[in-house]
Enzyme design. Structure first.
Site, mmCIF file in Angstrom:
data_model
loop_
_atom_site.group_PDB
_atom_site.id
_atom_site.type_symbol
_atom_site.label_atom_id
_atom_site.label_comp_id
_atom_site.label_asym_id
_atom_site.label_seq_id
_atom_site.Cartn_x
_atom_site.Cartn_y
_atom_site.Cartn_z
ATOM 1 N N ASN A 43 0.595 7.299 4.302
ATOM 2 C CA ASN A 43 0.346 5.877 4.074
ATOM 3 C C ASN A 43 0.466 5.112 5.377
ATOM 4 O OD1 ASN A 43 3.221 6.456 3.702
ATOM 5 N ND2 ASN A 43 3.482 4.388 2.912
ATOM 6 N N GLU A 45 0.740 1.148 6.298
ATOM 7 C CA GLU A 45 0.851 -0.235 5.842
ATOM 8 C C GLU A 45 0.336 -1.200 6.896
ATOM 9 O OE1 GLU A 45 4.734 0.471 2.972
ATOM 10 O OE2 GLU A 45 4.979 -0.727 4.784
ATOM 11 N N CYS A 54 -3.394 4.264 1.413
ATOM 12 C CA CYS A 54 -2.551 5.266 0.757
ATOM 13 C C CYS A 54 -2.703 6.623 1.441
ATOM 14 C CB CYS A 54 -2.944 5.408 -0.705
ATOM 15 S SG CYS A 54 -2.642 3.940 -1.703
ATOM 16 N N GLU A 56 -3.152 9.502 0.030
ATOM 17 C CA GLU A 56 -4.248 10.266 -0.572
ATOM 18 C C GLU A 56 -5.587 9.875 0.041
ATOM 19 O OE1 GLU A 56 -1.278 9.354 -3.958
ATOM 20 O OE2 GLU A 56 -1.896 8.479 -2.059
ATOM 21 N N CYS A 87 -1.749 6.246 -7.097
ATOM 22 C CA CYS A 87 -2.025 4.956 -7.733
ATOM 23 C C CYS A 87 -3.383 5.029 -8.434
ATOM 24 C CB CYS A 87 -2.009 3.836 -6.684
ATOM 25 S SG CYS A 87 -3.407 3.851 -5.540
ATOM 26 N N CYS A 90 -6.333 5.528 -6.072
ATOM 27 C CA CYS A 90 -6.394 6.880 -5.513
ATOM 28 C C CYS A 90 -6.791 7.910 -6.569
ATOM 29 C CB CYS A 90 -5.078 7.248 -4.847
ATOM 30 S SG CYS A 90 -4.923 6.436 -3.227
#
Length: 135
Positions: A43, A45, A54, A56, A87, A90
């Site tokens: 990830n 940010e 993310c 993934e 999520c 994803c």
């Protein structure tokens, strides 16, 4: 090394490189493509929260950049007591490159916690097959 151990090792290595200064919640993901190659992502940010990425998504982007086109299996690694499953966005990203029966493994620092199929996490999904052959 088993296929799951290889995915875990790749996800663990990349989790340490995550850029998570706001949530401090580092996630690593590793996937195996149709050729057996492993691709990893973490990830990333951003101060403007909606534009973060993310783990993934990073792993999928690495796969595509390397020429892979199908996800054979994916492992997502996160800290904490709760399962760190992909999520919703994803799950749909994974669906673009994976069949409903594709294995999604969820791990914590101690190892594998649970395995799901994509169908279990994203039932009755909309995917590339709904649109017909790709151009």
């Amino acid at each position: 090394m088993s296929p799951t151990d290889a995915l875990f090792a790749a996800a663990l290595a990349v989790q340490a490189r995550a850029h998570a200064p706001y949530s401090r919640f580092r996630v690593g993901a590793a996937l195996r493509d149709e050729t057996g190659a492993i691709h990893a992502g973490c990830n990333v940010e951003n101060a403007a929260y909606p534009v973060g990425t993310c783990a993934e998504a990073g792993a999928i982007a690495a796969m595509v950049a390397a020429g892979g086109r199908r996800i054979a299996a994916i492992l997502v690694l996160g800290d904490g007591e709760a399962l760190v499953t992909p999520c919703g966005a994803c799950r749909q990203r994974i669906r673009e490159f994976a069949a409903p029966g594709t294995t999604i493994q969820v791990a914590g620092p101690e190892g594998l916690r649970r395995s799901f199929t994509l169908e279990e996490l994203l039932p009755a999904s909309f995917g590339p097959d709904n649109l017909g052959p790709a151009a």
